[in-house]
Design an enzyme around this catalytic site. Structure first.
Site, mmCIF file in Angstrom:
data_model
loop_
_atom_site.group_PDB
_atom_site.id
_atom_site.type_symbol
_atom_site.label_atom_id
_atom_site.label_comp_id
_atom_site.label_asym_id
_atom_site.label_seq_id
_atom_site.Cartn_x
_atom_site.Cartn_y
_atom_site.Cartn_z
ATOM 1 N N HIS A 110 49.393 26.784 71.023
ATOM 2 C CA HIS A 110 48.568 27.718 70.247
ATOM 3 C C HIS A 110 49.392 28.266 69.087
ATOM 4 O O HIS A 110 50.580 28.516 69.222
ATOM 5 C CB HIS A 110 48.113 28.884 71.134
ATOM 6 C CG HIS A 110 46.928 29.589 70.599
ATOM 7 N ND1 HIS A 110 47.017 30.558 69.648
ATOM 8 C CD2 HIS A 110 45.609 29.430 70.840
ATOM 9 C CE1 HIS A 110 45.814 30.997 69.345
ATOM 10 N NE2 HIS A 110 44.935 30.329 70.051
ATOM 11 N N ASP A 132 41.086 26.176 75.961
ATOM 12 C CA ASP A 132 40.347 24.917 76.141
ATOM 13 C C ASP A 132 40.806 24.112 77.339
ATOM 14 O O ASP A 132 40.155 23.117 77.684
ATOM 15 C CB ASP A 132 40.497 24.058 74.870
ATOM 16 C CG ASP A 132 39.798 24.704 73.691
ATOM 17 O OD1 ASP A 132 40.422 24.862 72.633
ATOM 18 O OD2 ASP A 132 38.631 25.112 73.866
HETATM 19 C C1 SDX Z 1 41.751 26.792 69.828
HETATM 20 O O1 SDX Z 1 43.548 29.849 66.390
HETATM 21 C C2 SDX Z 1 42.907 30.120 67.453
HETATM 22 O O2 SDX Z 1 42.847 31.246 67.908
HETATM 23 C C3 SDX Z 1 42.190 28.944 68.104
HETATM 24 C C4 SDX Z 1 41.481 29.257 69.409
HETATM 25 C C5 SDX Z 1 40.322 30.214 69.222
HETATM 26 O O3 SDX Z 1 39.936 30.897 70.193
HETATM 27 O O4 SDX Z 1 39.719 30.209 68.115
HETATM 28 O O5 SDX Z 1 42.389 29.823 70.348
HETATM 29 C C6 SDX Z 1 40.873 27.994 70.012
HETATM 30 O O6 SDX Z 1 41.599 26.092 68.865
HETATM 31 C C7 SDX Z 1 42.856 26.540 70.816
HETATM 32 C C8 SDX Z 1 43.746 25.307 70.443
HETATM 33 C C9 SDX Z 1 43.009 24.034 70.867
HETATM 34 N N1 SDX Z 1 43.730 22.853 70.405
HETATM 35 C C10 SDX Z 1 44.399 22.064 71.252
HETATM 36 O O7 SDX Z 1 44.537 22.296 72.447
HETATM 37 C C11 SDX Z 1 44.981 20.796 70.614
HETATM 38 C C12 SDX Z 1 46.412 20.591 71.103
HETATM 39 N N2 SDX Z 1 47.252 21.649 70.569
HETATM 40 C C13 SDX Z 1 47.884 21.415 69.317
HETATM 41 O O8 SDX Z 1 47.444 20.434 68.493
HETATM 42 C C14 SDX Z 1 48.598 22.616 68.699
HETATM 43 O O9 SDX Z 1 49.272 23.251 69.705
HETATM 44 C C15 SDX Z 1 47.747 23.611 67.942
HETATM 45 C C16 SDX Z 1 46.916 22.945 66.918
HETATM 46 C C17 SDX Z 1 46.879 24.362 68.876
HETATM 47 C C18 SDX Z 1 48.704 24.612 67.265
HETATM 48 O O10 SDX Z 1 49.385 23.899 66.320
HETATM 49 P P1 SDX Z 1 50.578 24.570 65.442
HETATM 50 O O11 SDX Z 1 50.705 26.016 65.718
HETATM 51 O O12 SDX Z 1 50.373 24.132 64.029
HETATM 52 O O13 SDX Z 1 51.842 23.910 66.060
HETATM 53 P P2 SDX Z 1 52.374 22.458 65.681
HETATM 54 O O14 SDX Z 1 51.260 21.464 65.656
HETATM 55 O O15 SDX Z 1 53.218 22.607 64.459
HETATM 56 O O16 SDX Z 1 53.305 22.123 66.955
HETATM 57 C C19 SDX Z 1 54.648 22.631 67.049
HETATM 58 C C20 SDX Z 1 55.384 21.600 67.888
HETATM 59 C C21 SDX Z 1 55.286 20.181 67.319
HETATM 60 O O17 SDX Z 1 56.418 19.482 67.777
HETATM 61 P P3 SDX Z 1 57.708 19.302 66.768
HETATM 62 O O18 SDX Z 1 57.160 18.747 65.457
HETATM 63 O O19 SDX Z 1 58.277 20.697 66.635
HETATM 64 O O20 SDX Z 1 58.624 18.335 67.501
HETATM 65 O O21 SDX Z 1 54.797 21.519 69.199
HETATM 66 C C22 SDX Z 1 54.263 20.210 69.392
HETATM 67 C C23 SDX Z 1 54.102 19.596 68.020
HETATM 68 O O22 SDX Z 1 54.170 18.176 68.095
HETATM 69 N N3 SDX Z 1 52.975 20.391 70.057
HETATM 70 C C24 SDX Z 1 52.524 19.635 71.048
HETATM 71 C C25 SDX Z 1 51.280 20.202 71.401
HETATM 72 N N4 SDX Z 1 51.034 21.255 70.625
HETATM 73 C C26 SDX Z 1 52.080 21.365 69.791
HETATM 74 N N5 SDX Z 1 53.051 18.535 71.660
HETATM 75 C C27 SDX Z 1 52.299 17.997 72.660
HETATM 76 N N6 SDX Z 1 51.106 18.502 73.059
HETATM 77 C C28 SDX Z 1 50.566 19.591 72.460
HETATM 78 N N7 SDX Z 1 49.403 20.065 72.845
#
Ligand code: SDX
Length: 428
Positions: A306, A363
């Site tokens: 998140h 989720d």
């Molecule tokens: C919702 O904003 C809100 O409040 C949203 C929400 C709401 O109520 O409105 O809470 C609802 O959208 C929840 C999130 C649902 N999405 C997912 O579950 C999809 C999987 N999660 C990710 O794609 C990610 O965690 C996000 C999109 C939720 C957050 O992305 P960020 O903050 O931009 O973080 P990032 O993508 O830059 O990740 C940081 C690191 C990366 O690794 P490095 O490049 O540092 O090596 O963490 C890794 C990412 O690759 N990473 C994950 C991961 N989430 C982040 N690796 C594996 N699995 C994951 N789920």
């Protein structure tokens, strides 16, 4: 006396006022930065940028705190109802008895959609994604209600808010019925908000249908937990689109489209598809977690991570508990829930997830409940939209109640070609 920060740019020093929120959050007010320095700020994804001041929802990502108008989600989830929460978010207070009664009765009077809208669904393919159907149908509402579109008219605002809250469940259920070739079932105003939705989704003209109170309560809880979340992607979309002074229906339609993305609300559908893939391919939880960690694999552990919560998402904790309660009461064993629990246990002990502060989000478990009550996975995000609707409306209304609001128009840093001449076709 306003606190100020100093910014030194070469031989120039500018003062930036510091804004302090009611929970002690601190922000640099840069609204005069470009005028005084010629500089703008750059923050892709807005991870460090506040778009507005808001009094609706407070989140503390480090402490895992979520409050709607100051009331902790843990209190609301166990004691309130979704319609009460809608009033709380939009009007700022929990409704008194007579306020709640008139709010609910007004919404009940608007649950039907114009009969001509039924033909609209007929034009869609059977496998149309419900989020595509809902965003198109919601946008089309403005063509049926041209009498209540002015965001500057309080009466227009009130009636379009009530129409929007009343009709989204109907539009979502009609999208589902169209996809399975069953007749549309009309709202049942004698039922609760979730009860009428379940009736429209799962009843048919040939049999009696009784709303299961366990499922009704579970849906109401899930709607509450999804109701608002400050400036997430879809709510920020609603604020930006709403700032152009377009009507509420067009604004909500934009929010539905933003929510649909798999990185946002679409993640609940992606989670259940991930769990089913692990089950059907006979993978272990460890197999999939390793895939999600690998840079060579695009798989992510959907439902994890998140932007704001760097600790547990309080909603995920409540939904996980509800999963076990609802499935036990229904006497349902869910292999998908078993896999989800195994994935969580592995990830929470894995350095990759620990180092990146990745925890289950809203989720991760919600789809397990939706799946157990027979909701098809492509309807999960439509349910998320139904839950988030009062939050979107509250932010839209807050924007329009702010006399000083401006149309949203971010700046950019240009990195393209510098000036160059036109080259005629024969010379290219
Ligand atoms: C919702 O904003 C809100 O409040 C949203 C929400 C709401 O109520 O409105 O809470 C609802 O959208 C929840 C999130 C649902 N999405 C997912 O579950 C999809 C999987 N999660 C990710 O794609 C990610 O965690 C996000 C999109 C939720 C957050 O992305 P960020 O903050 O931009 O973080 P990032 O993508 O830059 O990740 C940081 C690191 C990366 O690794 P490095 O490049 O540092 O090596 O963490 C890794 C990412 O690759 N990473 C994950 C991961 N989430 C982040 N690796 C594996 N699995 C994951 N789920």
């Amino acid at each position: 006396m306003t606190e100020k920060a100093e910014l030194r740019l070469g031989d120039k020093t500018v003062e930036l006022p510091i804004v302090v929120g009611t929970e002690g959050e601190r922000a640099l007010d840069i609204s005069k930065l470009r005028g005084e320095t010629g500089y703008i700020t750059l923050d892709p994804g807005y991870a460090n940028t506040g778009s507005c001041s808001s009094a609706i929802t407070f989140i503390d990502g480090e402490k895992g705190i979520l409050r709607y108008r100051g009331i902790p989600i843990e209190d609301l989830a166990g004691k309130s109802t979704f319609l009460e929460i809608a009033h709380l978010l939009i009007e700022g207070e929990l409704p008194k008895k007579e306020e709640f009664h008139s709010f609910r009765e007004s919404i009940r009077r608007h649950t039907m959609i114009h009969e001509d809208m039924k033909a609209f669904y007929g034009a869609l393919p059977k496998d149309a994604h419900p989020m595509a159907a809902c965003s198109a149908a919601v946008g089309a509402l403005s063509t049926f209600y041209p009498d209540s579109l002015d965001p500057r008219d309080d009466r227009h605002i009130e009636i379009s808010i009530h129409r929007m809250i009343a009709k989204l469940p109907t539009l979502a259920a009609f999208a589902y019925k169209h996809s399975i070739g069953q007749p549309f079932m009309y709202p049942r105003n004698s039922l609760s908000y979730p009860g009428s939705f379940l009736h429209m989704m799962f009843s048919n003209p040939c049999e009696d249908y009784e709303v299961d109170p366990v499922i009704e309560k579970a849906i109401d809880l899930l709607l509450i937990l999804h109701a608002d979340h400050e400036q997430n992607c879809s709510t920020s979309t609603v604020r930006l689109v709403g700032s152009s002074m377009v009507n509420l229906f067009a604004t909500v339609s934009a929010g539905i489209n933003a929510l649909w993305g798999p990185l946002h609300g679409g993640a609940n559908q992606a989670v259940i598809e991930m769990l089913a893939q692990i089950r059907d391919e006979g993978l272990t939880g460890r197999d999939f977690v390793e895939r999600a960690k690998s840079k060579d694999d695009t798989s992510r552990l959907m439902g994890f991570g998140h932007r704001v919560y760097k600790n547990f998402d309080p909603r995920a904790k409540i939904i996980k508990k509800a999963c076990f309660e609802v499935l036990n009461k229904m006497g349902v064993h869910s292999k998908l829930l078993e896999i989800a629990v195994e994935l969580e246990e592995i990830a929470l002990k894995d350095d990759y997830f620990i180092e990146r502060n990745l925890y289950p989000n809203v989720d991760f478990y919600s789809g397990v409940i939706y799946n157990a009550i027979g909701t098809p996975s492509n309807m999960f995000t439509a349910l998320f939209a139904m839950g988030r609707l009062p939050g979107w409306i509250a932010h839209w209304a807050e924007l329009h109640r702010d006399e000083t609001f401006k149309i949203g128009r971010p700046r950019q840093v240009y990195i393209g070609n510098t000036v160059r001449p036109y080259t005629p076709l024969e010379k290219r």
